[in-house]
Design a protein around this motif. Sequence first.
Motif, mmCIF file in Angstrom:
data_model
loop_
_atom_site.group_PDB
_atom_site.id
_atom_site.type_symbol
_atom_site.label_atom_id
_atom_site.label_comp_id
_atom_site.label_asym_id
_atom_site.label_seq_id
_atom_site.Cartn_x
_atom_site.Cartn_y
_atom_site.Cartn_z
ATOM 1 N N GLN A 12 0.837 -1.206 0.000
ATOM 2 C CA GLN A 12 0.000 0.000 0.000
ATOM 3 C C GLN A 12 0.870 1.255 0.000
ATOM 4 O O GLN A 12 0.602 2.211 -0.728
ATOM 5 N N GLU A 13 1.920 1.241 0.794
ATOM 6 C CA GLU A 13 2.839 2.391 0.814
ATOM 7 C C GLU A 13 3.516 2.586 -0.535
ATOM 8 O O GLU A 13 3.661 3.707 -1.010
ATOM 9 N N ARG A 15 2.434 1.632 -3.526
ATOM 10 C CA ARG A 15 1.445 2.121 -4.491
ATOM 11 C C ARG A 15 1.099 3.588 -4.236
ATOM 12 O O ARG A 15 0.934 4.353 -5.170
ATOM 13 N N ARG A 16 0.998 3.955 -2.978
ATOM 14 C CA ARG A 16 0.684 5.345 -2.639
ATOM 15 C C ARG A 16 1.752 6.269 -3.195
ATOM 16 O O ARG A 16 1.465 7.362 -3.666
ATOM 17 N N GLY A 17 2.983 5.808 -3.183
ATOM 18 C CA GLY A 17 4.081 6.618 -3.684
ATOM 19 C C GLY A 17 4.169 6.674 -5.198
ATOM 20 O O GLY A 17 4.886 7.506 -5.745
ATOM 21 N N THR A 18 3.457 5.782 -5.875
ATOM 22 C CA THR A 18 3.561 5.727 -7.332
ATOM 23 C C THR A 18 2.255 6.024 -8.057
ATOM 24 O O THR A 18 2.227 6.048 -9.283
ATOM 25 N N VAL A 19 1.183 6.280 -7.330
ATOM 26 C CA VAL A 19 -0.120 6.481 -7.969
ATOM 27 C C VAL A 19 -0.136 7.733 -8.850
ATOM 28 O O VAL A 19 -0.779 7.751 -9.901
ATOM 29 N N CYS A 23 -1.135 7.608 -12.771
ATOM 30 C CA CYS A 23 -2.213 8.438 -13.326
ATOM 31 C C CYS A 23 -1.710 9.308 -14.471
ATOM 32 O O CYS A 23 -2.347 9.373 -15.527
ATOM 33 N N VAL A 47 -6.352 0.818 -7.525
ATOM 34 C CA VAL A 47 -6.454 2.037 -6.713
ATOM 35 C C VAL A 47 -7.896 2.168 -6.248
ATOM 36 O O VAL A 47 -8.826 1.918 -7.010
ATOM 37 N N ASP A 48 -8.076 2.557 -5.026
ATOM 38 C CA ASP A 48 -9.404 2.772 -4.473
ATOM 39 C C ASP A 48 -9.943 4.122 -4.947
ATOM 40 O O ASP A 48 -9.192 5.090 -5.056
ATOM 41 N N THR A 51 -9.197 7.138 -2.967
ATOM 42 C CA THR A 51 -7.838 7.657 -3.152
ATOM 43 C C THR A 51 -7.748 8.427 -4.466
ATOM 44 O O THR A 51 -7.172 9.508 -4.532
ATOM 45 N N LEU A 55 -7.191 12.680 -5.520
ATOM 46 C CA LEU A 55 -5.920 12.869 -6.216
ATOM 47 C C LEU A 55 -6.131 13.597 -7.537
ATOM 48 O O LEU A 55 -5.383 14.526 -7.870
#
Length: 114
Positions: A12-13, A15-19, A23, A47-48, A51, A55
Motif C-alpha cells: 500500500q505504501e 502504491r501510494r508513492g507511485t499512484v 495516473c 487504486v481505491d 484515493t 488525487l
Amino acid sequence: MKQDELLAGHLQELRRGTVVLACLATLGRPHYGYALLETLDKAGFSVDGNTLYPLLRRLEKQGLLTSEWNTEEARPRKFYQVSPDGEVLLEQLTREWHVLDGAIRALGQGEPDE
C-alpha cells in the motif's frame, strides 16, 4: 503481525508513492474517473476510488491535469487529461523512477558502493 498483513501494508505504501506517476502515465488520453480506475486495475495497479478522486482534483488544482465535462451522454462525466506541465512532471518522475529502479537492482546484486 502476519506476513500477509505486513506485505499488504508495504505494498500500500509503495502504491501510494507511485499512484501519481501511474495516473499521469495513463492520462495521455482523456479518461473519466471510473474508466481510469478500471484501466489502472486492468494494468495491475489497483487504486481505491476514495484515493483516486481526491488525487485527480489535487492534480488538476496543481495544473498537472486539465478537465472537461462531457454532457452528451445521459450521465455527465468529467474527463481528465495530462496538461503540458503534467507531461513535464511525468517525464521527470519517470526518469527518477528508472534511477531508483536501477539503484535498487544494484543494491540487490550487492554492488559495492563507491
